[in-house]
Scaffold this motif. Structure first.
Motif, mmCIF file in Angstrom:
data_model
loop_
_atom_site.group_PDB
_atom_site.id
_atom_site.type_symbol
_atom_site.label_atom_id
_atom_site.label_comp_id
_atom_site.label_asym_id
_atom_site.label_seq_id
_atom_site.Cartn_x
_atom_site.Cartn_y
_atom_site.Cartn_z
ATOM 1 N N ALA A 75 12.115 3.194 8.042
ATOM 2 C CA ALA A 75 10.855 3.851 7.696
ATOM 3 C C ALA A 75 9.657 3.012 8.115
ATOM 4 N N VAL B 243 12.249 8.019 6.311
ATOM 5 C CA VAL B 243 12.313 7.541 4.926
ATOM 6 C C VAL B 243 13.624 7.977 4.276
ATOM 7 N N LEU C 296 4.103 2.952 1.819
ATOM 8 C CA LEU C 296 4.029 4.339 1.373
ATOM 9 C C LEU C 296 2.600 4.859 1.418
#
Length: 286
Positions: free
Chosen positions: A89, A241, A257
């Motif tokens: 991610a 993710v 994030l």
């Protein structure tokens, strides 16, 4: 626009899946990244050759298709190196400098029209990338490779749009696989692993997903401008993710994030403004 968007989203789901298979091989099974890159292109070339060889012959001497092939070779090589050292991610977050590069180049070099708000949102998306990479503070070797991969890939996206209406799609697809194969072959010699059923299966998944994603992307770019489709490349983030957590147990940090959220908001906002009248940031294409 809707049909092109749907194809683009499918394409952008395949690519992280191929990279997840690559990460398993390089970070867990000790396979050399150059082998992973080479086999991805070889598999793609073998699948496409029976259907596109005539179109490939027609563009054999066109330097533009080989320039484009070198861009995708550089991008895949760098991102394969990146995912060996960093979570999936995080790599894709840093990689998302690509649509920003594509947007700027499409407006500047291809003279596509774009809205002022799109440009501002691209800047916002770049802020999201900076939150993920955090240059000068926590930048890892993997994230550095990911940024370089994004620069290659963003240029590749623009080159795809540049050639989509001028070169047969079969020629583009085949040279996109054969060109990098030829470029990388000298470097893969001596780096072949012992082929086990696990490595063979992962190699096939990596190559097939990469090929499918890039071929579908070509169809999308034949239907719509690169500056309009570029924001939807962000869809790869969600896949990255989910796959990173499900396969490797990696969860992004709070700042990562946040950066991803900024990127998604910026990309989604661009889509909302597509139907509004544009402010020209560059002259129309001839």
């Amino acid at each position: 626009m809707i049909k092109a968007l749907f194809i683009m989203l499918i394409a952008m789901s395949f690519i992280p899946a191929g990279d997840a298979a690559s990460k398993v091989m390089t970070s867990e099974l000790g396979v050399a990244p150059v082998y992973v890159v080479w086999t991805r292109f070889v598999i793609g070339a073998l699948i496409l050759l029976p259907f596109t060889w005539r179109a490939g012959l027609c563009v054999l001497w066109d330097w533009r298709v080989w320039f484009r092939a070198s861009l995708v070779a550089g991008g895949i090589s760098c991102i394969t190196q990146a995912i060996k050292f960093a979570p999936l991610a995080d790599v894709f977050g840093a990689f998302f400098i690509a649509p920003m590069i594509s947007f700027v180049l499409s407006v500047w070099l291809l003279k596509e029209r774009a809205r002022l708000v799109q440009a501002l949102l691209v800047v916002l998306g770049f802020v999201g990338v900076l939150l993920i990479v955090r240059p000068g503070f926590e930048t890892s070797q993997g994230l550095g490779w990911a940024v370089i991969a994004g620069c290659f890939y963003g240029t590749f996206l623009t080159a795809s749009r540049w050639l989509a209406g001028q070169v047969a799609i079969g020629g583009l697809m085949l040279t996109q696989m054969v060109g990098p194969t030829l470029l990388i072959t000298p470097f893969v010699l001596g780096n072949f692993p012992q082929i086990t059923p696990q490595i063979a299966g992962l190699t096939l998944v990596s190559g097939a997903c990469s090929m499918a994603g890039n071929v579908l992307m070509l169809f999308a770019y034949r239907m719509q401008e690169a500056s309009k489709l570029a924001p939807f490349v962000y869809f790869q983030l969600l896949s990255a993710v989910v796959l990173g957590w499900a396969i490797f147990g990696d969860l992004p940090s709070a700042l990562t994030l946040l950066g991803m959220g900024v990127i998604v908001v910026a990309g989604s906002a661009v889509a909302m403004f597509q139907s509004r009248r544009p402010i020209a940031l560059g002259t129309e294409r001839a």
